[in-house]
Design a protein around this motif. Structure first.
Motif, short mmCIF file in Angstrom:
data_model
loop_
_atom_site.label_atom_id
_atom_site.label_comp_id
_atom_site.label_asym_id
_atom_site.label_seq_id
_atom_site.Cartn_x
_atom_site.Cartn_y
_atom_site.Cartn_z
N PRO A 40 0.81 -1.22 0.00
CA PRO A 40 0.00 0.00 0.00
C PRO A 40 0.84 1.26 0.00
O PRO A 40 0.38 2.33 -0.42
CB PRO A 40 -0.81 -0.11 1.30
CG PRO A 40 0.05 -0.93 2.20
CD PRO A 40 0.79 -1.89 1.32
N ALA A 41 2.10 1.16 0.49
CA ALA A 41 2.94 2.36 0.65
C ALA A 41 3.40 2.91 -0.70
O ALA A 41 3.44 4.14 -0.90
CB ALA A 41 4.15 2.06 1.53
N ILE A 42 3.73 2.01 -1.65
CA ILE A 42 4.25 2.47 -2.95
C ILE A 42 3.19 3.25 -3.73
O ILE A 42 3.47 4.37 -4.20
CB ILE A 42 4.79 1.29 -3.76
CG1 ILE A 42 6.08 0.76 -3.11
CG2 ILE A 42 5.06 1.69 -5.20
CD1 ILE A 42 6.62 -0.50 -3.75
N PRO A 43 1.95 2.73 -3.91
CA PRO A 43 0.93 3.54 -4.61
C PRO A 43 0.64 4.86 -3.90
O PRO A 43 0.45 5.89 -4.56
CB PRO A 43 -0.32 2.63 -4.59
CG PRO A 43 0.21 1.26 -4.40
CD PRO A 43 1.42 1.40 -3.55
N LEU A 44 0.63 4.81 -2.55
CA LEU A 44 0.39 6.05 -1.80
C LEU A 44 1.51 7.05 -2.02
O LEU A 44 1.27 8.25 -2.19
CB LEU A 44 0.25 5.72 -0.31
CG LEU A 44 -0.03 6.90 0.63
CD1 LEU A 44 -1.36 7.57 0.27
CD2 LEU A 44 -0.04 6.46 2.09
N ALA A 45 2.76 6.55 -2.04
CA ALA A 45 3.91 7.43 -2.26
C ALA A 45 3.86 8.05 -3.66
O ALA A 45 4.16 9.24 -3.83
CB ALA A 45 5.21 6.65 -2.07
N ILE A 46 3.48 7.24 -4.66
CA ILE A 46 3.36 7.76 -6.03
C ILE A 46 2.29 8.84 -6.09
O ILE A 46 2.47 9.90 -6.71
CB ILE A 46 3.06 6.62 -7.01
CG1 ILE A 46 4.25 5.65 -7.09
CG2 ILE A 46 2.73 7.17 -8.39
CD1 ILE A 46 3.98 4.39 -7.88
N PHE A 47 1.14 8.56 -5.45
CA PHE A 47 0.04 9.53 -5.43
C PHE A 47 0.46 10.84 -4.77
O PHE A 47 0.20 11.93 -5.31
CB PHE A 47 -1.15 8.92 -4.67
CG PHE A 47 -2.30 9.86 -4.47
CD1 PHE A 47 -3.18 10.15 -5.50
CD2 PHE A 47 -2.50 10.48 -3.24
CE1 PHE A 47 -4.23 11.03 -5.32
CE2 PHE A 47 -3.56 11.35 -3.04
CZ PHE A 47 -4.42 11.63 -4.09
N LEU A 48 1.15 10.75 -3.62
CA LEU A 48 1.60 11.96 -2.92
C LEU A 48 2.66 12.70 -3.73
O LEU A 48 2.67 13.94 -3.75
CB LEU A 48 2.15 11.59 -1.54
CG LEU A 48 1.13 11.07 -0.52
CD1 LEU A 48 1.82 10.63 0.77
CD2 LEU A 48 0.09 12.15 -0.20
N ALA A 49 3.53 11.94 -4.40
CA ALA A 49 4.57 12.59 -5.22
C ALA A 49 3.94 13.38 -6.35
O ALA A 49 4.36 14.52 -6.65
CB ALA A 49 5.52 11.53 -5.77
N ILE A 50 2.92 12.80 -7.00
CA ILE A 50 2.23 13.51 -8.08
C ILE A 50 1.54 14.76 -7.55
O ILE A 50 1.57 15.83 -8.18
CB ILE A 50 1.21 12.58 -8.77
CG1 ILE A 50 1.96 11.46 -9.52
CG2 ILE A 50 0.32 13.35 -9.73
CD1 ILE A 50 1.06 10.40 -10.10
N LYS A 51 0.93 14.63 -6.37
CA LYS A 51 0.27 15.79 -5.74
C LYS A 51 1.27 16.91 -5.48
O LYS A 51 0.99 18.09 -5.72
CB LYS A 51 -0.38 15.36 -4.42
CG LYS A 51 -1.72 14.66 -4.57
CD LYS A 51 -2.82 15.66 -4.89
CE LYS A 51 -4.18 15.03 -4.89
NZ LYS A 51 -5.23 15.99 -5.27
N ILE A 52 2.44 16.54 -4.95
CA ILE A 52 3.47 17.55 -4.64
C ILE A 52 4.00 18.19 -5.93
O ILE A 52 4.18 19.41 -6.00
CB ILE A 52 4.62 16.90 -3.84
CG1 ILE A 52 4.12 16.47 -2.45
CG2 ILE A 52 5.80 17.86 -3.71
CD1 ILE A 52 5.09 15.60 -1.69
N ILE A 53 4.24 17.37 -6.95
CA ILE A 53 4.73 17.90 -8.22
C ILE A 53 3.72 18.88 -8.83
O ILE A 53 4.09 19.92 -9.38
CB ILE A 53 5.03 16.75 -9.20
CG1 ILE A 53 6.22 15.94 -8.71
CG2 ILE A 53 5.30 17.28 -10.61
CD1 ILE A 53 6.46 14.65 -9.49
N ARG A 54 2.42 18.55 -8.70
CA ARG A 54 1.37 19.40 -9.28
C ARG A 54 1.20 20.73 -8.55
O ARG A 54 0.49 21.61 -9.03
CB ARG A 54 0.05 18.65 -9.30
CG ARG A 54 -0.03 17.60 -10.40
CD ARG A 54 -1.36 16.84 -10.32
NE ARG A 54 -2.47 17.75 -10.53
CZ ARG A 54 -2.99 18.07 -11.70
NH1 ARG A 54 -2.49 17.55 -12.80
NH2 ARG A 54 -4.01 18.90 -11.80
N LYS A 55 1.83 20.86 -7.38
CA LYS A 55 1.77 22.14 -6.67
C LYS A 55 2.52 23.22 -7.44
O LYS A 55 2.21 24.41 -7.33
CB LYS A 55 2.38 22.00 -5.27
CG LYS A 55 1.60 21.10 -4.32
CD LYS A 55 0.28 21.74 -3.92
CE LYS A 55 -0.47 20.87 -2.92
NZ LYS A 55 -1.79 21.45 -2.55
#
Length: 416
Positions: free
Chosen positions: A240-255
């Motif tokens: 579960p950590a890898i998909p969550l990390a990818i999701f958070l990384a995309i969110k941060i990049i989109r900032k």
């Protein structure tokens, strides 16, 4: 059983007065609503005092009143139903305040009810409907507020609300089609992943123990399977950590604006899925533009609202360029073609719409065409995913079976 007297309105706006038997007032209201009526007044027979459904005037979200505390925004489906009901009541000739009171009284506790109480208070304070709705953005976005404002200015609020209801319903229909089509493949992938994970976590370690007890040399394919199983057992929390990390990384990049543009550009370039995303955005923005233009909203303001509904940085930048070009006196077709976000067919249809003065109708037709194309693409994606999932699952299962049986065959040969 108590008998209740009530006053209500049917779907055509005609007033209905009748009585109904029910165990409680709440049950009586539910029974009346099932008949398709809007309850305005209700009281137990024999009691002189009637009870109004609308909340007390002093209550509202701003005054911490009966609307109650609500978290989150209004669901699109709920807002769609509210818009259609408000459109029906306005078409029947009811005053806007009475219409809102009827709908507020029928609403379940939640964000919409809280916002409606506030809107009623604002209107009673002297504000217009659009001004009141603008103060509750979690329920009524810029598109909603501007269309209501245009309807008030043109004296055709009931027509605008009908268009708005149709727009919301079409948007919901497209969303349901896409979501419904993706349920099956997502469910299959989830179940398949769970089964493979169970085998790797519980079954393979037991075979590993058997092989080690025999002390035989294992084939390379079996060692690969055991190593994969060891990784799953030792690092299971990464699933579960890898998909969550990818999701958070995309969110941060989109900032970051540049990061947001890159992510959205990559999303549009994904085979088949990118085409679905792009055509969905075109359908939504064109329908938004058509609805706003038909409602009398100025073209520049309509473009600004459509830009915000795009939800994609590539399209937002393109709409910004179109906005600037129109301010400088150009038509929509020229900057739209230069933006390269739509097919030539769309550009030509927009050009014809501008020349004939039927731009809103052309926008609707473009949206309808792209809605159909999205439906076809989604069906194609599902048709492609089904055999692909079967092949992938077959390869995974075949790999596991071969890796487990090869050492067993070797052991049997050694024992022979």
């Amino acid at each position: 059983m108590p008998v209740y007297q009530y006053e209500a309105m049917d779907n055509t706006g005609l007033e209905v007065k009748d009585t109904i038997e029910a165990p409680s007032e709440a049950e009586a209201q539910n029974l009346i609503r099932e008949k398709g009526f809007f309850v305005t007044k209700i009281a137990e027979k024999g009691r002189g005092k009637k009870k109004k459904e609308a909340a007390p005037k002093q209550q509202g979200p701003k005054k911490k009143g009966g609307g109650g505390f609500s978290i989150g925004g209004v669901k699109p489906k709920t807002l769609c139903t509210f818009t259609r009901q408000l459109s029906t009541l306005q078409d029947a000739g009811l005053p806007i305040l009475r219409s809102l009171r009827i709908l507020e009284g029928q609403s379940k506790p939640g964000p919409l009810k809280a916002c409606l109480i506030g809107v009623i208070d604002e209107i009673e304070s002297g504000n217009t409907l659009s001004e009141a709705m603008a103060k509750y953005p979690k329920a009524f976005d810029d598109l909603y507020v501007n269309m209501v404002k245009a309807g008030e200015a043109g004296g055709a609020l009931e027509i605008i609300l009908q268009r708005l209801a149709e727009f919301k319903e079409r948007a919901q229909s497209l969303k349901r089609k896409v979501q419904g089509a993706m349920i099956y493949p997502c469910a299959v992938i989830l179940v398949a992943t769970s089964i493979v994970g169970f085998i790797m976590y519980y079954i393979i370690p037991k075979f590993k123990k058997i092989f080690m007890d025999f002390g035989t040399e294992l084939p390379g394919i079996t060692m690969l399977l055991i190593n994969c199983s060891d990784m799953v057992v030792n690092y299971f929390y990464l699933a579960p950590a890898i998909p969550l990390a990818i999701f958070l990384a995309i969110k941060i990049i989109r900032k970051n604006k540049t990061g947001e543009y890159i992510v959205d550009w990559v999303a549009l370039k994904i085979p088949l899925l990118g085409s679905i995303i792009g055509k969905t955005i075109v359908a939504r923005t064109m329908r938004t533009l058509g609805t706003l233009i038909a409602s009398g909203v100025p073209i520049l303001e309509a473009l600004s609202i459509a830009r915000d509904t795009a939800g994609n940085a590539v399209f937002k930048r393109a709409f910004d360029n179109i906005y600037q070009a129109i301010r400088e006196g150009e038509s929509i077709a020229v900057p739209l073609k230069e933006a390269r976000i739509v097919d030539d067919m769309v550009v030509n249809m927009v050009d014809v719409g501008e020349e004939t003065g039927a731009l809103d109708n052309m926008m609707y037709k473009i949206a309808d065409v792209y809605d159909e194309e999205v439906a076809v693409l989604v069906e194609g994606l599902i048709s492609m995913l089904e055999p692909l999932m079967v092949v992938v699952l077959g390869l995974i299962v075949g790999f596991i079976v071969i890796a487990l049986f090869m050492p067993l065959v070797k052991l049997l040969n050694d024992l022979s």
